[in-house]
Design an enzyme around this catalytic site. Structure first.
Site, PDB file in Angstrom:
ATOM      1  N   ASP A  34       0.832  -1.203   0.000  1.00 16.47           N
ATOM      2  CA  ASP A  34       0.000   0.000   0.000  1.00 16.47           C
ATOM      3  C   ASP A  34       0.868   1.254   0.000  1.00 16.47           C
ATOM      4  O   ASP A  34       0.526   2.267  -0.625  1.00 16.47           O
ATOM      5  CB  ASP A  34      -0.919   0.013   1.228  1.00 16.47           C
ATOM      6  CG  ASP A  34      -2.054  -0.991   1.101  1.00 16.47           C
ATOM      7  OD1 ASP A  34      -2.225  -1.551   0.001  1.00 16.47           O
ATOM      8  OD2 ASP A  34      -2.757  -1.217   2.104  1.00 16.47           O
ATOM      9  N   GLN A  36       3.840   1.681  -1.380  1.00 17.84           N
ATOM     10  CA  GLN A  36       4.354   1.926  -2.731  1.00 17.84           C
ATOM     11  C   GLN A  36       3.258   2.465  -3.645  1.00 17.84           C
ATOM     12  O   GLN A  36       3.500   3.351  -4.469  1.00 17.84           O
ATOM     13  CB  GLN A  36       4.933   0.631  -3.308  1.00 17.84           C
ATOM     14  CG  GLN A  36       6.218   0.170  -2.626  1.00 17.84           C
ATOM     15  CD  GLN A  36       6.627  -1.225  -3.071  1.00 17.84           C
ATOM     16  OE1 GLN A  36       5.848  -2.172  -2.942  1.00 17.84           O
ATOM     17  NE2 GLN A  36       7.840  -1.352  -3.601  1.00 17.84           N
ATOM     18  N   ASP A  38       0.571   4.213  -2.722  1.00 17.37           N
ATOM     19  CA  ASP A  38       0.280   5.594  -2.331  1.00 17.37           C
ATOM     20  C   ASP A  38       1.349   6.552  -2.837  1.00 17.37           C
ATOM     21  O   ASP A  38       1.050   7.689  -3.223  1.00 17.37           O
ATOM     22  CB  ASP A  38       0.158   5.700  -0.812  1.00 17.37           C
ATOM     23  CG  ASP A  38      -1.091   4.995  -0.281  1.00 17.37           C
ATOM     24  OD1 ASP A  38      -2.016   4.765  -1.077  1.00 17.37           O
ATOM     25  OD2 ASP A  38      -1.119   4.673   0.922  1.00 17.37           O
ATOM     26  N   LYS A 119     -24.555 -13.149  -3.244  1.00 23.00           N
ATOM     27  CA  LYS A 119     -25.333 -11.933  -3.000  1.00 23.00           C
ATOM     28  C   LYS A 119     -24.591 -11.115  -1.946  1.00 23.00           C
ATOM     29  O   LYS A 119     -24.695 -11.379  -0.749  1.00 23.00           O
ATOM     30  CB  LYS A 119     -26.742 -12.276  -2.521  1.00 23.00           C
ATOM     31  CG  LYS A 119     -27.652 -11.070  -2.384  1.00 23.00           C
ATOM     32  CD  LYS A 119     -29.053 -11.483  -1.964  1.00 23.00           C
ATOM     33  CE  LYS A 119     -29.968 -10.267  -1.887  1.00 23.00           C
ATOM     34  NZ  LYS A 119     -29.499  -9.253  -0.921  1.00 23.00           N
ATOM     35  N   ARG A 140     -29.499   3.157  -6.385  1.00 18.29           N
ATOM     36  CA  ARG A 140     -30.711   2.505  -6.889  1.00 18.29           C
ATOM     37  C   ARG A 140     -31.951   3.353  -6.621  1.00 18.29           C
ATOM     38  O   ARG A 140     -32.854   3.423  -7.442  1.00 18.29           O
ATOM     39  CB  ARG A 140     -30.876   1.125  -6.235  1.00 18.29           C
ATOM     40  CG  ARG A 140     -32.134   0.400  -6.678  1.00 18.29           C
ATOM     41  CD  ARG A 140     -32.286  -0.943  -5.961  1.00 18.29           C
ATOM     42  NE  ARG A 140     -33.515  -1.603  -6.386  1.00 18.29           N
ATOM     43  CZ  ARG A 140     -34.717  -1.362  -5.875  1.00 18.29           C
ATOM     44  NH1 ARG A 140     -34.843  -0.485  -4.895  1.00 18.29           N
ATOM     45  NH2 ARG A 140     -35.785  -1.994  -6.316  1.00 18.29           N
ATOM     46  N   LYS A 300     -29.885 -16.774 -11.616  1.00 17.76           N
ATOM     47  CA  LYS A 300     -30.379 -16.081 -12.808  1.00 17.76           C
ATOM     48  C   LYS A 300     -30.353 -17.033 -13.994  1.00 17.76           C
ATOM     49  O   LYS A 300     -29.391 -17.791 -14.152  1.00 17.76           O
ATOM     50  CB  LYS A 300     -29.499 -14.863 -13.131  1.00 17.76           C
ATOM     51  CG  LYS A 300     -29.405 -13.837 -12.027  1.00 17.76           C
ATOM     52  CD  LYS A 300     -28.389 -12.760 -12.371  1.00 17.76           C
ATOM     53  CE  LYS A 300     -28.234 -11.753 -11.242  1.00 17.76           C
ATOM     54  NZ  LYS A 300     -27.160 -10.767 -11.528  1.00 17.76           N
ATOM     55  N   CYS A 442     -59.590  10.138  13.515  1.00 13.74           N
ATOM     56  CA  CYS A 442     -58.587   9.487  14.364  1.00 13.74           C
ATOM     57  C   CYS A 442     -57.245  10.200  14.223  1.00 13.74           C
ATOM     58  O   CYS A 442     -56.643  10.194  13.138  1.00 13.74           O
ATOM     59  CB  CYS A 442     -58.448   8.018  13.966  1.00 13.74           C
ATOM     60  SG  CYS A 442     -57.190   7.138  14.913  1.00 13.74           S
TER      61      CYS A 442
END
Length: 684
Positions: A34, A36, A38, A119, A140, A300, A442
C-alpha cells in the site's frame, strides 16, 4: 521536468496505477505494498498539479476526492433497477427452477442453464459509461430514480474510470466509442476495512454493520473523506446489445476483461442438484468466515434472450430469485406490548424489548403482525421470546420460551377500541387485522397519513419528521396533507424547538415538493393498495388527476397491474368528501396534478411487438433503434422464435434472418423500419 517529460511520466504512472488496481481488486494478486501504491499516486497528483492541462477525467488522481457536494441530484435510470424476489426456503428455490423451466420454449426445457452467484450485502448502484469513460454513478433509489453520486463513485478504486483491462489482455475502450453502456453492481466494505473505520470513531458514532457504513459513506458530501474509507464495487450486470454475447456468464467474463471485479465465484448450474450444491457449499464457507458479508445466493437464467421472453412483473424479473441464508435469531425479554394505528386504520401490536444485538444492529422493538398472531403465539408481558430478522426493518417474534415464563402472567388483552381515538374496532370477515373505522377523526391515522405524504418516495419533504407532524396535528394546524401548503414560518415557530431558520427551511421544503412528479403525488395520497409501481401505471393511463377521478371501476381494472380490488379502492377514494377537500387544497397550492407534457410519437406501430435487429444498421446504433421501438410500444428481444413479430436487418445479417424466414416471421430492411417509425409530434 519539461512538459514532454511530464506527459510521458504521467502516462506511465496512470498505466501502472491502473494495472495495480486491477491486480489487487480483480485478480487478488497484488505486487506492491500500500505504501508503494500511495507513493505512485502522490507523484501523479503532484505532476498533474504542476501541469493542470494534462489532467483528465479518467486519471487515477480523480480517486483522491476532495470536492464538496452540497446536494445529490435525482436522475432517471435508463431501465428500472428492479429488486429480486427472495426466499429463505430451499424448497421454494426448487419451485422457482421448475416454474422457469416450464415457461421456456420447448426446445430449451431439456438443457436449462442458471448462473449462481454470491449476494453481497452492500448498496446497489448504476454506472454509466460514454465512449468508454465513466460519466455517472447513481444509487438505486426507488428503482426508477436514484441520486447522482458520481463524485463519490470515482473514489472507489475497483471502479474503472476508463473501460479496458489494464493488463493489456482485455477489451479495449475502442469497442465502446460512440456508445453508452450501463454497468450495475454492489458497493460494499470488507470486514477488515469496516473494523478499521469504526476503530477511529467515538463509541456513539460507530456504524452498526458494513452495509450501514457503506450507505452512509456513499452519501457523504466530502469526496475526500469518501476516498479515505475503502470500499469495493462488485459488478453483476452489463447492458450489452452485442449479438455475440447471449449469456449472463459471458457478460460476467466481459466485465472482467473491461476491468471490473465480479466476485469471481459464479457458477453455471445445469441441474437443480448443481444449484443446491452451490448453496450448501457457500452456507458452510460463510460459517467459517469470509472477508466480506454475503447474505445469500442469486440465481439467474443464463440465456439473456430467454430472459427477454420471460420478462418481469412491476416489482421483479421472472427469471431470477435471491435465496437468503437462514435468518439470525436472538433471545430477549418483552418489556411491554403497544398497539399502533396505521394510516389506513390497521391495528398492529408491537413488542417493546430489552435491547439485544441481532444481525449487526441493536434491536429494541419487534412486530407481532396482528392480534391473531398474538393469540397464536400466546405472547405475554415479561415473556422471554425468540426474535428473528429475515430482511425486515423490524424483526419479528417467532416463539415464546415457555419454560422461562413467570408464574401468574396473563394473556394479552385484545383492545376493543382504538388506542388513539377510542372508536370501537372492527374486524372485516376473512381478514386477520382489526381496524379503526374512524378514518376522518382518528389523530393517529391523520399523523400516519401526513408522514406517508412527506416520505421520500412520495413528496420527499425534508425535515417533516414524526415529532413535527405530531405537533402540527395535535395543535389543529394540519387536518390533511393539503394544509401543509398553508403553513408559514410564523405558524411553525409556535411549535416546540422550531426557531426561525428551521421553520423557514421546512416551509421551503414543502414549497419545493409542489413540483414532484405526478405519479409520486398519486402515491402520496395514500390510497389503499396503491404502491409506487401501481401509482406509476395509473399516471401513465390517466395523465391528469381529473381524468383519474372520473374513471369507472371497469376502466381502472384494465390498467396494467390494477385488478378489481385496487380499482374499487381507487374509485372509492376519490368519492370521499375528505379526499375531494384535500385535493382542492393541493390544487390551490399549485401541486402538480398532471403528468409532464412530453413529446410522443404520433403512432404506436410497434405496440405489443417483439422485434429483433440483425446486421449493421447505417442510420442508428443498436441501442438507438431499440429505444425507438420501445417508445412506440414494442420491445426488443435477442433470439428468434415463433413468438417474434418482426426482424429488421442491416448489412451482413446473421443466422437470425435465415431462421426468421424459416419460421415465417416478417422481415424488413432498415429503410422499411424507418418508414414504420413515422413522425414524432407533440401531445400539446
Amino acid at each position: 521536468m519539461d512538459k514532454k517529460q511530464a506527459v510521458a511520466e504521467i502516462i506511465r504512472l496512470r498505466e501502472e496505477i491502473d494495472r495495480h488496481n486491477y491486480r489487487y481488486y480483480v485478480l487478488a494478486r497484488p505486487e506492491i505494498s500500500d505504501f508503494q501504491y500511495d507513493a505512485m499516486l502522490e507523484k501523479l497528483v503532484a505532476l498533474e498539479g504542476e501541469f493542470p492541462e494534462l489532467k483528465t477525467s479518467d486519471s487515477p488522481s480523480q480517486r483522491v476526492g476532495g470536492g464538496i457536494t452540497k446536494e445529490f441530484p435525482t436522475v432517471e435510470h435508463r431501465e428500472p433497477m428492479l429488486s429480486l424476489s427472495n426466499t429463505y426456503s430451499i424448497e421454494e428455490v426448487g419451485e422457482f427452477y421448475h416454474r422457469v423451466v416450464k415457461l421456456l420454449p420447448e426446445e430449451h426445457r431439456d438443457s436449462p442453464e442458471f448462473v449462481a452467484e454470491l449476494k453481497f450485502d452492500g448498496v446497489a448502484v448504476s454506472l454509466l459509461y460514454r465512449d468508454g469513460l465513466l460519466v455517472r454513478g447513481a444509487t438505486r433509489g426507488d428503482g426508477s430514480q436514484g441520486d447522482d453520486i458520481t463524485g463519490n463513485i470515482r473514489t472507489i478504486r475497483s471502479v474503472p474510470l476508463r473501460l479496458g483491462n489494464p493488463s493489456g489482455s482485455g477489451e479495449g475502450v475502442e469497442r465502446y466509442e460512440g456508445r453508452e453502456i450501463e454497468v450495475r453492481g454492489e458497493v460494499f466494505m470488507t470486514k477488515t476495512d469496516f473494523a478499521v473505520l469504526n476503530e477511529g470513531r467515538p463509541e456513539e458514532e460507530r456504524f452498526a454493520n458494513p452495509r450501514n457504513a457503506t450507505a452512509g459513506t456513499l452519501k457523504l458530501q466530502d469526496s475526500g473523506e469518501v476516498s479515505r474509507r475503502k470500499m469495493v464495487f462488485v459488478a453483476y450486470y452489463l447492458k450489452e446489445s452485442s449479438a455475440e454475447i447471449i449469456s449472463h456468464a459471458e457478460r460476467l467474463e466481459l466485465l472482467e476483461r473491461l476491468g471490473f471485479y465480479t466476485g469471481g465465484e459464479h457458477r453455471v448450474c445445469r441441474t437443480l442438484k448443481d444449484i443446491r450444491e452451490y448453496i450448501d457449499g457457500w452456507q458452510k464457507k460463510r460459517l467459517t468466515g469470509l472477508p466480506y458479508e454475503i447474505d445469500g445466493i442469486v440465481l439467474k437464467l443464463n440465456n439473456t434472450a430467454l430472459r427477454d421472453e420471460l420478462g418481469a412483473t412491476s416489482k421483479s424479473p421472472r427469471w431470477a430469485i435471491a435465496y437468503k441464508f437462514p435468518a439470525e435469531r436472538a433471545r430477549t425479554v418483552i418489556r411491554s406490548i403497544v398497539f399502533q394505528v396505521g394510516r389506513l386504520g390497521t391495528i398492529t401490536p408491537v413488542a417493546e424489548l430489552e435491547p439485544v444485538r441481532l444481525a449487526g444492529t441493536t434491536v429494541s422493538r419487534s412486530t407481532l403482525h396482528n392480534l391473531e398472531e398474538v393469540e397464536r403465539l400466546d405472547v405475554r408481558l415479561h415473556d422471554t421470546v425468540v426474535i428473528e430478522k429475515s430482511g425486515e426493518i423490524i424483526p419479528k417474534v417467532i416463539s415464546v420460551v415457555e419454560e422461562k415464563r413467570r408464574p401468574g402472567t396473563l394473556p394479552v388483552v385484545v383492545p376493543e377500541s382504538c388506542p388513539s381515538c377510542g372508536t370501537p374496532l372492527v374486524k372485516p370477515p376473512n381478514e386477520v387485522h382489526y381496524y379503526c373505522p374512524n378514518s376522518e377523526g382518528c389523530p393517529a391515522q391523520t399523523k400516519a397519513r401526513i408522514e406517508h405524504f412527506a416520505s421520500r418516495n412520495a413528496m420527499d419533504i425534508n425535515g417533516l419528521g414524526k415529532a413535527i407532524v405530531e405537533q402540527l396535528v395535535s395543535s389543529g394546524m394540519v387536518v390533511d396533507a393539503g394544509d401543509l401548503y398553508r403553513l408559514t414560518p410564523d405558524l411553525i415557530m409556535r411549535l416546540d424547538r422550531q426557531a426561525e431558520k428551521s421553520a423557514g427551511n421546512l416551509v421551503n421544503a414543502i414549497a419545493k415538493s409542489r413540483n414532484r412528479e405526478y405519479f409520486r403525488v398519486l402515491f402520496a395520497l395514500g390510497i389503499r393498495h396503491v404502491g409506487i409501481a401501481t401509482a406509476r401505471e395509473l399516471a401513465g393511463a390517466y395523465p391528469t388527476l381529473d381524468m383519474l377521478c372520473k374513471a369507472s371501476v371497469e376502466a381502472l381494472s384494465d390498467v396494467t397491474d390494477v385488478g378489481p380490488v385496487i380499482a374499487e379502492s381507487v374509485h372509492a377514494f376519490f368519492r370521499k368528501p375528505s379526499a375531494t377537500a384535500m385535493i382542492e387544497k393541493l390544487r390551490e397550492a399549485g401541486v402538480r396534478l398532471e403528468a409532464e407534457k412530453t413529446k410522443k410519437p404520433v403512432n404506436l406501430n410497434f405496440d405489443g411487438m417483439k422485434v429483433i435487429f440483425t446486421g449493421a444498421l447505417e442510420r442508428y446504433t443498436r441501442d438507438e433503434a431499440a429505444g425507438l421501438v420501445r417508445e412506440r410500444g414494442g420491445k426488443t428481444v435477442a433470439s428468434v422464435s415463433k413468438n417474434t413479430n418482426l426482424v429488421v436487418y442491416g448489412k451482413e445479417p446473421g443466422s437470425k434472418l435465415e431462421k426468421a424466414r424459416k419460421l415465417g416471421v416478417r422481415v424488413i430492411t432498415e429503410s422499411e423500419f424507418e418508414e414504420m417509425l413515422g413522425e414524432v409530434g407533440s401531445n400539446e
